[in-house]
Design an enzyme around this catalytic site. Structure first.
Site, PDB file in Angstrom:
ATOM      1  N   ARG A  28       9.416   4.695  12.071  1.00  0.00           N
ATOM      2  CA  ARG A  28       8.774   3.597  12.800  1.00  0.00           C
ATOM      3  C   ARG A  28       9.360   2.269  12.306  1.00  0.00           C
ATOM      4  O   ARG A  28       9.812   2.177  11.167  1.00  0.00           O
ATOM      5  CB  ARG A  28       7.250   3.560  12.514  1.00  0.00           C
ATOM      6  N   PRO A  30       1.372   3.088   0.329  1.00  0.00           N
ATOM      7  CA  PRO A  30       0.950   3.531   1.660  1.00  0.00           C
ATOM      8  C   PRO A  30       1.930   3.204   2.777  1.00  0.00           C
ATOM      9  O   PRO A  30       2.518   2.122   2.809  1.00  0.00           O
ATOM     10  CB  PRO A  30      -0.376   2.795   1.886  1.00  0.00           C
ATOM     11  N   ASN A  31       2.069   4.184   3.656  1.00  0.00           N
ATOM     12  CA  ASN A  31       2.857   4.121   4.900  1.00  0.00           C
ATOM     13  C   ASN A  31       4.356   4.251   4.677  1.00  0.00           C
ATOM     14  O   ASN A  31       5.106   4.387   5.647  1.00  0.00           O
ATOM     15  CB  ASN A  31       2.542   2.843   5.703  1.00  0.00           C
ATOM     16  N   ARG A  67       7.676 -13.403   5.507  1.00  0.00           N
ATOM     17  CA  ARG A  67       6.695 -12.794   6.410  1.00  0.00           C
ATOM     18  C   ARG A  67       5.337 -13.512   6.274  1.00  0.00           C
ATOM     19  O   ARG A  67       5.286 -14.645   5.838  1.00  0.00           O
ATOM     20  CB  ARG A  67       6.621 -11.289   6.111  1.00  0.00           C
ATOM     21  N   ASN A 106       7.100   0.396  -5.444  1.00  0.00           N
ATOM     22  CA  ASN A 106       6.823  -0.340  -4.208  1.00  0.00           C
ATOM     23  C   ASN A 106       5.402   0.039  -3.811  1.00  0.00           C
ATOM     24  O   ASN A 106       5.169   1.089  -3.200  1.00  0.00           O
ATOM     25  CB  ASN A 106       7.815   0.038  -3.099  1.00  0.00           C
ATOM     26  N   TYR A 155      12.356  -2.016   8.569  1.00  0.00           N
ATOM     27  CA  TYR A 155      12.501  -1.147   7.395  1.00  0.00           C
ATOM     28  C   TYR A 155      13.730  -0.228   7.425  1.00  0.00           C
ATOM     29  O   TYR A 155      13.924   0.561   6.505  1.00  0.00           O
ATOM     30  CB  TYR A 155      11.223  -0.313   7.213  1.00  0.00           C
ATOM     31  N   HIS A 157      -0.529  -6.480  -2.371  1.00  0.00           N
ATOM     32  CA  HIS A 157      -1.177  -7.747  -2.037  1.00  0.00           C
ATOM     33  C   HIS A 157      -2.693  -7.705  -2.208  1.00  0.00           C
ATOM     34  O   HIS A 157      -3.367  -8.714  -1.998  1.00  0.00           O
ATOM     35  CB  HIS A 157      -0.847  -8.125  -0.586  1.00  0.00           C
ATOM     36  N   HIS A 200      10.575  -4.437  -3.072  1.00  0.00           N
ATOM     37  CA  HIS A 200      10.162  -4.453  -1.663  1.00  0.00           C
ATOM     38  C   HIS A 200      11.403  -4.379  -0.793  1.00  0.00           C
ATOM     39  O   HIS A 200      12.448  -4.972  -1.124  1.00  0.00           O
ATOM     40  CB  HIS A 200       9.355  -5.701  -1.330  1.00  0.00           C
ATOM     41  N   GLU A 220       9.155  -4.054  -9.809  1.00  0.00           N
ATOM     42  CA  GLU A 220       8.539  -4.127  -8.482  1.00  0.00           C
ATOM     43  C   GLU A 220       9.642  -4.285  -7.444  1.00  0.00           C
ATOM     44  O   GLU A 220      10.519  -5.133  -7.608  1.00  0.00           O
ATOM     45  CB  GLU A 220       7.594  -5.332  -8.424  1.00  0.00           C
ATOM     46  N   ALA A 226       1.385  -2.213   0.881  1.00  0.00           N
ATOM     47  CA  ALA A 226       0.310  -3.170   1.160  1.00  0.00           C
ATOM     48  C   ALA A 226      -0.626  -3.367  -0.034  1.00  0.00           C
ATOM     49  O   ALA A 226      -1.220  -4.446  -0.189  1.00  0.00           O
ATOM     50  CB  ALA A 226      -0.485  -2.712   2.381  1.00  0.00           C
TER      51      ALA A 226
END
Ligand code: CA2
Length: 138
Positions: free
Chosen positions: A18, A10-11, A105, A72, A23, A78, A98, A96, A75
């Site tokens: 953004r 997601p996102n 973070r 990836n 990112y 987690h 990121h 995996e 969210a």
């Protein structure tokens, strides 16, 4: 030719649009074109969804006939026991990745339901995390 797929959660469709400080400013499709041109000896497919079940369905679909999955889960990394279980259920090795260093973070980003079932984990190298994952299949 080895078949790889990059699966983004997601996102990540907003990459380049953004939060460039976290990112980067490159869109994922621009990055993907570069990577495909550089690693012509792999077939590299791409799937992105903001929907947890669609990510699970895609893992099931590719998980027995691809040579590698670069995941990836964003969210959902987690939170999603379902995605963790799907990674464990399939045969294809999952790397995996990121973009950001999740360990520098918030605490909630220090937990991953994907990592225990992943072949390896690459975190914090920006979009280069994906490239390092591809190189692991060379
Ligand atoms: O660093 C990563 O790759 C993450 O998986 C990105 C996720 C975050 O929830 C994880 O903790 C770490 C968030 C992806 C959001 O992507 C955006 C991209 C551009 C603008 C806004 C969000």
């Amino acid at each position: 030719m080895k078949k790889l797929i990059i699966i983004n959660g997601p996102n990540l469709n907003l990459l380049g649009k953004r939060e460039p400080n976290i990112y980067g400013s490159l869109s994922f499709t621009e990055f993907l074109d570069e990577i495909k041109a550089k690693y012509t000896h792999f077939t590299i497919d791409y799937f992105q969804s903001n929907i947890e079940g669609e990510l699970i369905d895609k893992l099931h679909e590719v998980g027995f006939n691809y040579d590698g999955v670069i995941l990836n889960a964003a969210a959902y990394t987690h939170t999603s026991i379902g995605i963790g279980d799907a990674v464990s259920a399939i045969e294809t090795p999952v790397i995996e990745v990121h973009i950001s260093n999740t360990f520098s973070r918030e605490d909630f980003r220090h937990v991953s339901y994907v990592s225990p079932n992943a072949k390896g984990v690459i975190i914090g190298f920006g979009l280069q995390s994906y490239e390092l994952a591809i190189q692991s299949f060379l």
